[in-house]
Design a protein around this motif. Structure first.
Motif, PDB file in Angstrom:
ATOM      1  N   ILE A 257       0.837  -1.199   0.000  1.00 55.18           N
ATOM      2  CA  ILE A 257       0.000   0.000   0.000  1.00 55.18           C
ATOM      3  C   ILE A 257       0.872   1.250   0.000  1.00 55.18           C
ATOM      4  CG2 ILE A 257      -1.814   1.266   1.214  1.00 55.18           C
ATOM      5  CD1 ILE A 257      -2.696  -1.444   0.094  1.00 55.18           C
ATOM      6  N   LYS A 258       1.958   1.194   0.800  1.00 52.17           N
ATOM      7  CA  LYS A 258       2.854   2.348   0.858  1.00 52.17           C
ATOM      8  C   LYS A 258       3.505   2.606  -0.494  1.00 52.17           C
ATOM      9  CE  LYS A 258       6.807   4.228   3.406  1.00 52.17           C
ATOM     10  NZ  LYS A 258       7.799   4.010   4.487  1.00 52.17           N
ATOM     11  N   SER A 261       0.965   4.048  -2.840  1.00 51.42           N
ATOM     12  CA  SER A 261       0.718   5.435  -2.450  1.00 51.42           C
ATOM     13  C   SER A 261       1.773   6.356  -3.042  1.00 51.42           C
ATOM     14  CB  SER A 261       0.704   5.538  -0.933  1.00 51.42           C
ATOM     15  OG  SER A 261       0.549   6.877  -0.531  1.00 51.42           O
ATOM     16  N   PRO A 269       0.735   7.236   3.380  1.00 54.23           N
ATOM     17  CA  PRO A 269      -0.135   6.097   3.049  1.00 54.23           C
ATOM     18  C   PRO A 269      -1.480   6.136   3.788  1.00 54.23           C
ATOM     19  CG  PRO A 269       1.696   5.403   4.432  1.00 54.23           C
ATOM     20  CD  PRO A 269       1.979   6.799   4.032  1.00 54.23           C
ATOM     21  N   TYR A 270      -1.539   6.787   4.945  1.00 52.58           N
ATOM     22  CA  TYR A 270      -2.808   6.888   5.672  1.00 52.58           C
ATOM     23  C   TYR A 270      -3.777   7.833   4.942  1.00 52.58           C
ATOM     24  CZ  TYR A 270      -0.191   4.573   9.348  1.00 52.58           C
ATOM     25  OH  TYR A 270       0.568   3.669  10.054  1.00 52.58           O
ATOM     26  N   SER A 273      -4.997   5.961   1.917  1.00 49.63           N
ATOM     27  CA  SER A 273      -6.042   4.972   2.224  1.00 49.63           C
ATOM     28  C   SER A 273      -7.394   5.642   2.454  1.00 49.63           C
ATOM     29  CB  SER A 273      -5.646   4.152   3.457  1.00 49.63           C
ATOM     30  OG  SER A 273      -4.498   3.373   3.183  1.00 49.63           O
ATOM     31  N   ARG A 274      -7.387   6.775   3.160  1.00 49.56           N
ATOM     32  CA  ARG A 274      -8.642   7.492   3.404  1.00 49.56           C
ATOM     33  C   ARG A 274      -9.236   8.013   2.082  1.00 49.56           C
ATOM     34  NH1 ARG A 274      -5.613   9.861   7.578  1.00 49.56           N
ATOM     35  NH2 ARG A 274      -5.555  11.851   6.440  1.00 49.56           N
ATOM     36  N   LYS A 277     -10.640   5.078  -0.037  1.00 55.00           N
ATOM     37  CA  LYS A 277     -11.942   4.593   0.435  1.00 55.00           C
ATOM     38  C   LYS A 277     -13.046   5.587   0.114  1.00 55.00           C
ATOM     39  CE  LYS A 277     -14.303   2.505   4.350  1.00 55.00           C
ATOM     40  NZ  LYS A 277     -14.163   1.984   5.735  1.00 55.00           N
ATOM     41  N   SER A 283     -11.516   0.166   1.328  1.00 56.51           N
ATOM     42  CA  SER A 283     -10.103   0.428   1.621  1.00 56.51           C
ATOM     43  C   SER A 283      -9.247  -0.288   0.582  1.00 56.51           C
ATOM     44  CB  SER A 283      -9.755  -0.081   3.022  1.00 56.51           C
ATOM     45  OG  SER A 283      -9.806  -1.500   3.044  1.00 56.51           O
ATOM     46  N   PRO A 284      -7.981   0.106   0.418  1.00 52.98           N
ATOM     47  CA  PRO A 284      -7.107  -0.574  -0.552  1.00 52.98           C
ATOM     48  C   PRO A 284      -7.015  -2.083  -0.305  1.00 52.98           C
ATOM     49  CG  PRO A 284      -6.100   1.468   0.156  1.00 52.98           C
ATOM     50  CD  PRO A 284      -7.313   1.279   1.009  1.00 52.98           C
ATOM     51  N   SER A 285      -6.904  -2.504   0.936  1.00 53.39           N
ATOM     52  CA  SER A 285      -6.787  -3.942   1.222  1.00 53.39           C
ATOM     53  C   SER A 285      -8.102  -4.664   0.910  1.00 53.39           C
ATOM     54  CB  SER A 285      -6.380  -4.158   2.679  1.00 53.39           C
ATOM     55  OG  SER A 285      -7.304  -3.528   3.548  1.00 53.39           O
TER      56      SER A 285
END
Length: 293
Positions: A257-258, A261, A269-270, A273-274, A277, A283-285
């Motif tokens: 994810i990082k 990003s 990355p936070y 992710s926000r 979504k 979310s990415p996962s």
């Protein structure tokens, strides 16, 4: 030069007789818009018309080849080039003629009716002959020949006169949309140019100012065009493109994810992710775990 109104080799012309026009004027549908005269003058050498008091009908001219000119009320003079369409309002002094060296071949018709003026005014101010694309010119000639052929063989039929009236109405509405379509194509070109610029720089962080500098239009205009075409402001659309690229990387690579990003120009990355979504709805996962195809 020698000047003449008509009498050209292979010319075609139909003028509706008075008794038919009297019947048309009394018809509730046909009287709204109808042809009084229609014709074709090929290679009309020395063609010339002058009406100091104007004409009681609207005159429409399509120049298929060669050149000519139109003068309106002794004030405005327009050159009429090959593949262009022009008109002269009713009751307006005018003159027109073929170019001496390259005389025009023209398809022409006169229209009268209770709705002709209102229809023409609805398309906005007249800025002179409209240059046509080949496909538009072919469409206009197709409609012209439909009307000419029906008037040649079935002018006596009220049902066919109604069809001719609606065909002419369609032709004028088709022509009236051409300038708007050209503006829409110009707008689309700005949008496509900006989007391509974005797509090639998804790993960066473009600003609205950089997009304005690239497209060379004002910030307000760029915002307006984008919202009109995509429903989003330019930077919002840019972020959507970034998330679309992130989806592809989640589907097609094993990057973290990082790493993804960073690949789309977001160092946090936070935050990525926000944002992911918010735009994608998962979310990415969660997105990566769903089966595709």
């Amino acid at each position: 030069m020698l000047k003449k109104a008509d009498g050209f080799n292979s010319e075609k012309i139909i003028v509706l007789p008075h008794y038919q026009l009297n019947e048309i004027v009394d018809h509730p549908i046909i009287s709204q818009l109808y042809i009084t005269d229609i014709g074709y003058y090929p290679r009309a050498t020395n063609h010339f018309r002058e009406r100091p008091d104007g004409c009681d009908s609207y005159i429409f001219i399509y120049c298929a080849s060669g050149q000519g000119w139109i003068e309106i009320d002794k004030q405005e003079r327009f050159s009429v080039m090959e593949q262009s369409f022009a008109f002269i309002p009713a009751d307006t002094p005018h003159a027109y003629g073929a170019d001496e060296n390259n005389p025009w071949s023209i398809y022409w018709f006169h229209l009268k009716g209770s709705q002709v003026a209102e229809l023409m005014e609805s398309y906005g101010p007249y800025d002179g002959p409209l240059q046509l694309a080949l496909s538009d010119a072919e469409k206009i000639l197709e409609l012209f020949h439909q009307c000419y052929d029906l008037l040649s063989s079935k002018a006596y039929s009220a049902a066919h006169q109604i069809h001719i009236s609606h065909t002419m109405r369609y032709m004028l509405s088709f022509i009236g949309l051409i300038p708007r379509r050209k503006q829409e194509e110009k707008t689309l070109a700005y949008i496509e140019q900006a989007i391509l610029y974005m797509q090639e720089r998804l790993e960066m962080n473009l600003t609205l100012e950089s997009l304005v500098a690239y497209t060379n239009i004002s910030k307000q205009h760029l915002n307006h065009l984008f919202k009109q075409a995509t429903g989003s402001a330019p930077i919002d659309y840019y972020l959507r493109l970034k998330m679309q690229r992130a989806c592809q990387l989640l589907d097609l690579t094993d990057k973290s994810i990082k790493e993804i990003s960073l690949s789309v120009g977001l160092s946090d990355p936070y935050y990525f992710s926000r944002l992911f979504k918010k735009i994608i709805g998962a979310s990415p996962s969660e997105y990566r775990s769903k089966l595709k195809g």
